[in-house]
Enzyme design. Structure first.
Site: not given
Ligand code: NAD
Length: 259
Positions: A145, A158
């Site tokens: 991130s 985080y």
């Molecule tokens: P999201 O909540 O839309 O998707 C996350 C997915 O991961 C969900 O389907 C959830 O069920 C699954 N998940 C969560 N914990 C889990 C576990 N223990 N085992 C298996 N599956 C699990 O969120 P997103 O924004 O798509 O996030 C994806 C990645 O991107 C994450 O690592 C998040 O930290 C990172 N990220 C997101 C952002 C943002 O702004 N959305 C920014 C930087 C990084």
């Protein structure tokens, strides 16, 4: 774009939603066979179905909690058995946690590190071993991130989990380079996904929790950066073998400031 990943097997965790779902579909569109892993079984199933409709010759759902070591061992053994060694592994599953350092309890820390850091450690260990043993190269992508670059008082736990993912990725990249295996860390800024709806806010009442979730959801919607653009950056990172990929302007800014 089509067929760039023809014949290749791509495994994505956190594939039921957001960035993971978009990434699974981007590789599907490029002709890859796809394994969609999530703890949300119905969501993984749906992504696998969409992947087949999007162009994947084959796509399968797998249910696993990435923070659960034995479950991940069973997943890695099972996918090896059923589909072979994935050419590309995207360790993307993650959860959000906001709140000041002093408000963040040991349980909060454990939960976020278990998923965001241990999930990536398990994926890298198990699939890294499969890739090295196969000896035909491959690529591992970890979702870090922009928070990995910048200290903030809003997201101490985080950000710590993501800084660890970034460092782990860079160390592993050095280790696997002689095997012809690439490792990339993807560092998105604010991306419009469901993460705001599930992120915990430490140290606040349930009612306040809902208010803060709604507030951050509004902010993320306002930015409106689509997960599909992050997915395209993931595909490019694999094709170009890029070490660290800041995605979104604030992530690029954070990366520059951190050096
Ligand atoms: P999201 O909540 O839309 O998707 C996350 C997915 O991961 C969900 O389907 C959830 O069920 C699954 N998940 C969560 N914990 C889990 C576990 N223990 N085992 C298996 N599956 C699990 O969120 P997103 O924004 O798509 O996030 C994806 C990645 O991107 C994450 O690592 C998040 O930290 C990172 N990220 C997101 C952002 C943002 O702004 N959305 C920014 C930087 C990084």
């Amino acid at each position: 774009a089509r067929e760039r990943f023809g014949g290749q097997l791509v495994l994505v965790t956190g594939a039921a939603s957001g960035i993971g779902k978009a990434t699974a579909l981007a590789f599907a569109e490029a002709g890859a066979r796809v394994v969609a892993v999530d703890r949300d079984a119905a969501g993984a199933e749906e992504t696998a179905k969409l992947a087949r409709q999007t162009g994947a010759p084959e796509a399968w759902p797998e249910t696993a909690d990435v923070s659960d070591g034995p479950a991940m061992e069973a997943l890695a053994a099972g996918t090896l058995d059923r589909y072979g060694v994935p050419d590309v592994v995207v360790n993307n599953a993650g959860i959000g946690l906001a709140g000041s350092f002093l408000d963040t309890t040991p349980e909060d820390w454990k939960q976020v590190l278990d998923v965001n850091l241990w999930g990536v450690i398990h994926g890298c260990r198990l699939y890294g071993r499969q890739l090295v043993d196969r000896g035909e190269g491959g690529h591992i992508v970890n979702t870090a991130s922009a928070a990995a670059f910048l200290p903030s008082r809003a997201l101490p736990a985080y950000s710590t989990s993501k800084a660890a993912v970034l460092m782990l990725s860079e160390c592993l990249r050095a280790e696997l380079a002689p095997h012809g295996i690439g490792v990339s860390a993807i560092c998105p800024g604010l991306v419009n996904t469901a993460i705001t709806g599930s992120a915990r806010h430490a140290g606040v009442s349930d009612q306040e929790q809902e208010r803060r979730r709604a507030k951050s959801a509004r902010l993320y919607r306002l930015r409106n950066y689509p997960p599909e653009k992050v997915a395209r950056a993931v595909v490019r990172a694999v094709l170009r073998d890029t070490a660290v990929v800041p995605v979104t302007s604030e992530a690029r800014g954070a990366r520059l400031l951190s050096r």
